[in-house]
Design an enzyme around this catalytic site. Sequence first.
Site, PDB file in Angstrom:
ATOM      1  N   ILE A  10       0.747  -1.180   0.075  1.00  0.00           N
ATOM      2  CA  ILE A  10       0.069   0.056  -0.014  1.00  0.00           C
ATOM      3  C   ILE A  10       1.022   1.317  -0.137  1.00  0.00           C
ATOM      4  O   ILE A  10       2.127   1.128   0.662  1.00  0.00           O
ATOM      5  CB  ILE A  10      -0.965  -0.100   1.340  1.00  0.00           C
ATOM      6  CG1 ILE A  10      -1.831   1.353   1.237  1.00  0.00           C
ATOM      7  CG2 ILE A  10      -0.223  -0.134   2.611  1.00  0.00           C
ATOM      8  CD1 ILE A  10      -2.869   1.043   2.162  1.00  0.00           C
ATOM      9  N   SER A  11       0.887   2.127  -0.995  1.00  0.00           N
ATOM     10  CA  SER A  11       1.597   3.557  -1.047  1.00  0.00           C
ATOM     11  C   SER A  11       1.604   4.050   0.268  1.00  0.00           C
ATOM     12  O   SER A  11       0.786   4.135   0.896  1.00  0.00           O
ATOM     13  CB  SER A  11       1.096   4.076  -2.290  1.00  0.00           C
ATOM     14  OG  SER A  11       0.849   3.598  -3.346  1.00  0.00           O
TER      15      SER A  11
END
Length: 216
Positions: free
Chosen positions: A61-62
């Site tokens: 997940i960024s």
Amino acid sequence: MSGLDPETVMQFLFALRKRGVTDARVLEAMEQVDRGRFVTGLFADRAYEDMPLPISCGQTISQPSVVGLMTQALDVRPRDTVLEIGTGSGYQAAILSKLARRVYTVERHRRLVSETGKLFADLGLTNITAMLSDGSFGLPEQAPFDRIIVTAAAEDPPGPLLAQLKIGGIMVLPVGQSDTVQQLIKVTRTEAGLDYEELTSVRFVPLLEGLGKDEA
Ligand code: SAH
């Protein structure tokens, strides 16, 4: 993030502003979406820190500030149809869903498509359509798009994606070799052609060909 303690929310938003996320609508959208719902397992308690975290299928997940900067650069308008390549945890798509009319998000790992599909339904995000496919080819049956965001790095902007961008449309994506630092770029389609603008350095997982094996 309404159920969280106000201190956590304030720190989360402060970290975004410090990194240059200043657009009020983007900050509001990010305040509405609880990142804790998109991070499970070992790293769940770090969901509100400004760092990328591992998710299933060996993906990430960024970092919230990168999500914020990309969303800000995308300049989404309320009536826009947005295509996202690389659903991952679904976090970026959830934020886009607060800003756009409709979001199509495609992912090459079947497990991530089914997990995020359930999560979007659970969160009442009914304007997101999550699909299993190789996003390098875009989504021709729904094209053209007002906005396209790619959250995995390619060496160059994929041709089919450029072709599926409306005139006046904007695409934001990381480009460069997968194992080095990449450049985040903003491509604008004008009547005359394509304008390119370099935004900042980022690091994303690579845009891969074909569907995932889902062994993870
Ligand atoms: N936007 C995500 C971050 C995604 S990480 C989030 O908010 O959590 C990048 C994702 O792109 C990974 O899940 C990876 O499986 C996916 N991906 C890589 N190549 C792809 C391709 N060709 N088509 C679709 N998805 C791809």
